[in-house]
Write an enzyme that holds these catalytic residues in place. Structure first.
Site, PDB file in Angstrom:
ATOM      1  N   LYS A   5       0.373   3.357  -2.964  1.00 53.23           N
ATOM      2  CA  LYS A   5      -0.809   4.215  -3.148  1.00 53.23           C
ATOM      3  C   LYS A   5      -0.440   5.704  -3.152  1.00 53.23           C
ATOM      4  O   LYS A   5      -1.122   6.517  -3.762  1.00 53.23           O
ATOM      5  CB  LYS A   5      -1.860   3.907  -2.071  1.00 53.23           C
ATOM      6  CG  LYS A   5      -2.490   2.528  -2.302  1.00 53.23           C
ATOM      7  CD  LYS A   5      -3.329   2.023  -1.154  1.00 53.23           C
ATOM      8  CE  LYS A   5      -3.908   0.664  -1.551  1.00 53.23           C
ATOM      9  NZ  LYS A   5      -4.344  -0.165  -0.444  1.00 53.23           N
ATOM     10  N   TYR A  15      -4.550   4.090   8.200  1.00 54.08           N
ATOM     11  CA  TYR A  15      -5.918   3.548   8.346  1.00 54.08           C
ATOM     12  C   TYR A  15      -6.453   3.813   9.755  1.00 54.08           C
ATOM     13  O   TYR A  15      -6.368   4.919  10.243  1.00 54.08           O
ATOM     14  CB  TYR A  15      -5.952   2.050   8.011  1.00 54.08           C
ATOM     15  CG  TYR A  15      -5.130   1.717   6.796  1.00 54.08           C
ATOM     16  CD1 TYR A  15      -5.545   2.153   5.535  1.00 54.08           C
ATOM     17  CD2 TYR A  15      -3.937   1.015   6.889  1.00 54.08           C
ATOM     18  CE1 TYR A  15      -4.793   1.863   4.407  1.00 54.08           C
ATOM     19  CE2 TYR A  15      -3.179   0.728   5.773  1.00 54.08           C
ATOM     20  CZ  TYR A  15      -3.604   1.152   4.541  1.00 54.08           C
ATOM     21  OH  TYR A  15      -2.866   0.882   3.439  1.00 54.08           O
ATOM     22  N   SER A  48       0.799  -1.239   0.000  1.00 56.59           N
ATOM     23  CA  SER A  48       0.000   0.000   0.000  1.00 56.59           C
ATOM     24  C   SER A  48       0.826   1.282   0.000  1.00 56.59           C
ATOM     25  O   SER A  48       0.267   2.368  -0.190  1.00 56.59           O
ATOM     26  CB  SER A  48      -0.944   0.022   1.193  1.00 56.59           C
ATOM     27  OG  SER A  48      -2.054  -0.784   0.924  1.00 56.59           O
ATOM     28  N   VAL A  53       1.324  -3.794   3.807  1.00 60.90           N
ATOM     29  CA  VAL A  53       1.301  -5.102   4.482  1.00 60.90           C
ATOM     30  C   VAL A  53       2.556  -5.943   4.212  1.00 60.90           C
ATOM     31  O   VAL A  53       2.695  -7.019   4.769  1.00 60.90           O
ATOM     32  CB  VAL A  53       0.033  -5.943   4.158  1.00 60.90           C
ATOM     33  CG1 VAL A  53      -1.207  -5.328   4.773  1.00 60.90           C
ATOM     34  CG2 VAL A  53      -0.121  -6.152   2.672  1.00 60.90           C
ATOM     35  N   TYR A  61      -4.045  -2.325 -10.316  1.00 57.32           N
ATOM     36  CA  TYR A  61      -3.898  -2.057  -8.877  1.00 57.32           C
ATOM     37  C   TYR A  61      -2.920  -3.065  -8.233  1.00 57.32           C
ATOM     38  O   TYR A  61      -2.019  -2.688  -7.482  1.00 57.32           O
ATOM     39  CB  TYR A  61      -5.282  -2.114  -8.210  1.00 57.32           C
ATOM     40  CG  TYR A  61      -5.253  -2.184  -6.707  1.00 57.32           C
ATOM     41  CD1 TYR A  61      -5.019  -1.043  -5.943  1.00 57.32           C
ATOM     42  CD2 TYR A  61      -5.446  -3.394  -6.037  1.00 57.32           C
ATOM     43  CE1 TYR A  61      -4.977  -1.111  -4.555  1.00 57.32           C
ATOM     44  CE2 TYR A  61      -5.396  -3.470  -4.660  1.00 57.32           C
ATOM     45  CZ  TYR A  61      -5.170  -2.331  -3.927  1.00 57.32           C
ATOM     46  OH  TYR A  61      -5.115  -2.400  -2.554  1.00 57.32           O
TER      47      TYR A  61
END
Ligand code: GLN
Length: 308
Positions: free
Chosen positions: A71, A244, A68, A262, A193
């Site tokens: 992103k 998050y 992530s 992760v 993605y």
């Protein structure tokens, strides 16, 4: 203590030797089977001060799956290509839910809360996919140019492993499609993605890639990628959404804009001062690197260099 006199090498060595004794290192992510093959004992940190020599300790040269963390790079590319139009299709507010929660705003219009939850990153991927002629190649080139490192690449094993097990992400993309916030096919968007998530980098490469976020939009060889105003917004979203449902705890303990993945990586930025990458594959229950967070907490506490 004057900030100028900090011996960064000593600070990092001390953090490394303290934390490397740690037996409880969290759980390596298993929902992407390929990530489970990574040795949980890996641990590395790399610091890149804006006006001092870079310093690394431990496994700072070993590449890992940035997941992530990618992103932020996708969002940076979308902002560069599309400017503020990005915000018509994705929000900028934190969510108290895990990264893979559907995380759509309550208006029922298919707008994800922010670009760093999976749903938001899929919408950003969709925008890039529509805009680019060769999405796979062009995104990789963007990352290589940004980091000034042509050796950075996707890890196709990780990509294939995630794609074969991506049922939850499939549900998220399908919901976005049903709410008219994906222009392209679900499969095409997910493929792109997963490729972005499969990018492989070491801590040293991460701190190079994220240099532009501490340097007003200019990368490590002074090439301008984004404007200072866009950088302000990117750093703000990292601070409020980068972890998050762990974001309050991270701001409280570390106090830097940052992004986790992760794969166990974390990149954190102190605008105008430094960026620092940490990697240890074991995760806490919220999916963020256990040792990585501890390392950054020790760093900002010992150096007194948080943004607060
Ligand atoms: N590729 C992962 C996923 O979609 C990224 C999650 C993460 O790093 N937090 O689930």
């Amino acid at each position: 203590m004057s900030k100028k006199q900090i011996d960064f090498e000593n600070v990092l060595k001390h953090i490394y030797s303290e934390l490397n004794k740690e037996v409880h290192r969290g759980q390596v992510a298993s929902y992407i089977p390929e990530l489970e093959n990574v040795n949980p004992r890996h641990f590395g940190i790399h610091l890149r001060p804006i006006d001092d020599s870079p310093v690394g300790v431990g496994d700072f040269c070993t590449p890992f799956s940035i997941q992530s963390i990618s992103k932020v790079l996708s969002l940076a590319y979308a902002l560069k290509l599309l400017g503020a139009d990005v915000w018509k299709r994705v929000g900028v507010d934190p969510t108290h839910e895990p990264f893979n929660f559907l995380s759509l705003t309550e208006k029922g219009n298919g707008i994800p809360n922010n670009p760093f939850v999976n749903a938001g990153a899929m919408v950003v991927s969709d925008m890039l996919y529509s805009h680019l002629e060769y999405p796979e190649r062009e995104f990789l080139n963007f990352v290589r140019n940004l980091s000034n490192d042509s050796s950075i690449d996707y890890n196709k094993k990780v990509y294939t492993s995630e794609k074969a097990n991506g049922h939850r992400n499939h549900a998220t993309a399908s919901l976005l499609k049903s709410l008219n916030n994906l222009d392209n096919d679900v499969e095409q968007v997910l493929d792109f993605y997963y490729l972005q998530c499969s990018l492989s980098m070491s801590c040293e490469q991460l701190s190079k890639s994220f240099y532009f976020l501490m340097n007003g939009g200019k990368n490590i060889v002074d090439h301008e990628f984004l404007s200072p105003s866009q950088i302000k917004r990117l750093n703000a979203i990292m601070l409020t959404c980068g972890f998050y449902n762990d974001v309050g705890g991270f701001a409280f303990n570390v106090g830097l804009p940052a992004k986790s993945g992760v794969g166990g990586g974390i990149i954190a930025v102190h605008p105008g001062k430094y960026c620092i990458a940490a990697w240890s594959p074991g995760l806490n229950e919220k999916g963020n690197s256990l040792l990585g967070i501890k390392a950054l907490e020790m760093f900002t506490t010992e150096t007194e260099l948080s943004i607060f």
